[in-house]
Design a protein around this motif. Structure first.
Motif, mmCIF file in Angstrom:
data_model
loop_
_atom_site.group_PDB
_atom_site.id
_atom_site.type_symbol
_atom_site.label_atom_id
_atom_site.label_comp_id
_atom_site.label_asym_id
_atom_site.label_seq_id
_atom_site.Cartn_x
_atom_site.Cartn_y
_atom_site.Cartn_z
ATOM 1 N N SER A 34 0.807 -1.215 0.000
ATOM 2 C CA SER A 34 0.000 0.000 0.000
ATOM 3 C C SER A 34 0.839 1.264 0.000
ATOM 4 C CB SER A 34 -0.937 0.001 1.215
ATOM 5 O OG SER A 34 -0.216 -0.251 2.407
ATOM 6 N N ASN A 35 2.115 1.167 0.399
ATOM 7 C CA ASN A 35 3.016 2.317 0.344
ATOM 8 C C ASN A 35 3.649 2.347 -1.047
ATOM 9 O OD1 ASN A 35 4.902 4.324 0.641
ATOM 10 N ND2 ASN A 35 5.955 3.411 2.380
ATOM 11 N N THR A 36 3.130 3.222 -1.903
ATOM 12 C CA THR A 36 3.603 3.245 -3.292
ATOM 13 C C THR A 36 5.073 3.654 -3.390
ATOM 14 O OG1 THR A 36 2.750 5.511 -3.506
ATOM 15 C CG2 THR A 36 1.332 3.712 -4.235
ATOM 16 N N VAL A 37 5.573 4.444 -2.432
ATOM 17 C CA VAL A 37 6.982 4.836 -2.463
ATOM 18 C C VAL A 37 7.876 3.606 -2.330
ATOM 19 C CG1 VAL A 37 8.776 6.171 -1.301
ATOM 20 C CG2 VAL A 37 6.491 7.132 -1.558
ATOM 21 N N SER A 38 7.537 2.713 -1.391
ATOM 22 C CA SER A 38 8.297 1.468 -1.250
ATOM 23 C C SER A 38 8.173 0.619 -2.506
ATOM 24 C CB SER A 38 7.796 0.676 -0.035
ATOM 25 O OG SER A 38 8.128 1.332 1.169
ATOM 26 N N GLY A 39 6.980 0.608 -3.107
ATOM 27 C CA GLY A 39 6.805 -0.139 -4.340
ATOM 28 C C GLY A 39 7.699 0.366 -5.459
ATOM 29 N N ILE A 40 7.843 1.688 -5.547
ATOM 30 C CA ILE A 40 8.697 2.262 -6.587
ATOM 31 C C ILE A 40 10.171 1.989 -6.301
ATOM 32 C CG2 ILE A 40 9.478 4.434 -7.611
ATOM 33 C CD1 ILE A 40 6.627 5.491 -7.213
ATOM 34 N N ILE A 41 10.587 2.212 -5.045
ATOM 35 C CA ILE A 41 12.002 2.076 -4.691
ATOM 36 C C ILE A 41 12.478 0.634 -4.827
ATOM 37 C CG2 ILE A 41 13.649 2.217 -2.780
ATOM 38 C CD1 ILE A 41 12.171 4.686 -1.824
ATOM 39 N N PHE A 42 11.652 -0.316 -4.349
ATOM 40 C CA PHE A 42 12.102 -1.705 -4.298
ATOM 41 C C PHE A 42 11.547 -2.574 -5.424
ATOM 42 C CE2 PHE A 42 12.489 -0.366 0.203
ATOM 43 C CZ PHE A 42 13.859 -0.530 0.315
ATOM 44 N N ARG A 43 10.882 -1.952 -6.393
ATOM 45 C CA ARG A 43 10.416 -2.747 -7.530
ATOM 46 C C ARG A 43 10.603 -2.003 -8.841
ATOM 47 N NH1 ARG A 43 6.275 -4.402 -10.796
ATOM 48 N NH2 ARG A 43 5.942 -6.670 -10.881
ATOM 49 N N ASN A 44 9.935 -0.846 -8.997
ATOM 50 C CA ASN A 44 9.988 -0.135 -10.264
ATOM 51 C C ASN A 44 11.374 0.420 -10.563
ATOM 52 O OD1 ASN A 44 7.119 -0.046 -9.169
ATOM 53 N ND2 ASN A 44 6.773 0.577 -11.278
ATOM 54 N N ARG A 45 12.081 0.892 -9.542
ATOM 55 C CA ARG A 45 13.435 1.406 -9.753
ATOM 56 C C ARG A 45 14.437 0.686 -8.842
ATOM 57 N NH1 ARG A 45 14.741 5.240 -5.856
ATOM 58 N NH2 ARG A 45 16.447 5.953 -7.175
ATOM 59 N N LEU A 46 14.284 -0.619 -8.754
ATOM 60 C CA LEU A 46 15.159 -1.423 -7.903
ATOM 61 C C LEU A 46 16.601 -1.372 -8.376
ATOM 62 C CD1 LEU A 46 15.500 -3.394 -5.569
ATOM 63 C CD2 LEU A 46 14.802 -5.242 -7.085
ATOM 64 N N TYR A 47 16.803 -1.269 -9.687
ATOM 65 C CA TYR A 47 18.159 -1.193 -10.226
ATOM 66 C C TYR A 47 18.897 0.009 -9.640
ATOM 67 C CZ TYR A 47 21.892 -1.334 -13.723
ATOM 68 O OH TYR A 47 23.112 -1.402 -14.352
ATOM 69 N N ASP A 48 18.230 1.153 -9.546
ATOM 70 C CA ASP A 48 18.846 2.341 -8.946
ATOM 71 C C ASP A 48 19.109 2.134 -7.461
ATOM 72 O OD1 ASP A 48 18.651 3.554 -11.403
ATOM 73 O OD2 ASP A 48 16.771 4.567 -10.939
#
Length: 220
Positions: free
Chosen positions: A42-56
């Protein structure tokens, strides 16, 4: 040049008064919903950091590790400081250690539930480092060194980085754990584990830096 700065500041002020703020439309909200559904948190920031931009995020963790190694390298040839002044008055010690307790509890909360509410691994690590810093200003540096060695904090820090990279690579390859039920503690696949690993890395890395600077620069 002062008049140029004044004109630029006045133009920015007029811009804030005249131009309206952008309003999110339904398409932007649909993006948020897509991130939540794909990441399972439910925390979209965690979703982005650890999935959508995990490479970064992998390289952010690596850069933090290199920064700690660089600090050790730069100070390796210097002489340790002979005296370290610390807080000794009872009210300051009590307040600092109370603050350290609160910061440590907040760190644990952010690490465990960072995928459900505002927070996450980096915020948890900063809170943990703050707790360690508050203890450092009220305790003997030799005792801090002994505790650091006793709990093998340096080894745990390195292992946490290696496990984080391994889980991140597995995720990037495309293999993920079941997402679970949205909004529950056990949800989001690998994301809760990545949060905890990052929190460990940042907190223990902060501990290493604090000890390093106290040893060579005294209490900053």
């Amino acid at each position: 040049m002062k008049w140029l700065y004044a004109v630029a500041g006045f133009a920015l002020f007029i811009k804030m008064l005249v131009l309206p703020n952008p309003i999110a439309d339904w398409e932007e909200l649909a993006v948020v919903e897509t991130i939540v559904s794909e990441s399972g948190v439910s925390n979209t920031v965690s979703g982005i950091i650890f999935r959508n931009r995990l490479y970064d995020t992998i390289f952010e963790v690596v850069v933090f590790t290199i920064a700690i190694l660089g600090g050790r390298f730069l100070l390796a040839n210097e002489q340790p400081t002979t005296t370290v002044d610390q807080f000794t008055d009872h009210p300051s010690v009590v307040l600092a250690r109370l603050g350290a307790t609160i910061a440590a509890l907040v760190s644990i909360e952010l690490a465990i539930r960072g995928h459900l509410s505002p927070g996450g691994g980096f915020a948890a690590g900063v809170a943990g480092g703050t707790a360690i810093g508050l203890i450092a200003i009220t305790s003997k540096s030799q005792w801090m060194e002994v505790v650091y060695q006793r709990w093998k904090a340096a080894t745990v820090e390195k292992v946490s980085v290696l496990i984080f990279i391994a889980l991140a690579v597995v995720t990037l390859v495309g293999w993920e754990l079941p997402q679970g039920e949205l909004g529950t503690l056990v949800s989001g696949g690998f994301i809760p584990f990545l949060n905890i690993l990052v929190a460990l890395k940042v907190a223990l890395g902060s501990w290493a830096v604090i000890l390093l600077f106290i040893r060579y620069r005294g209490l900053l």
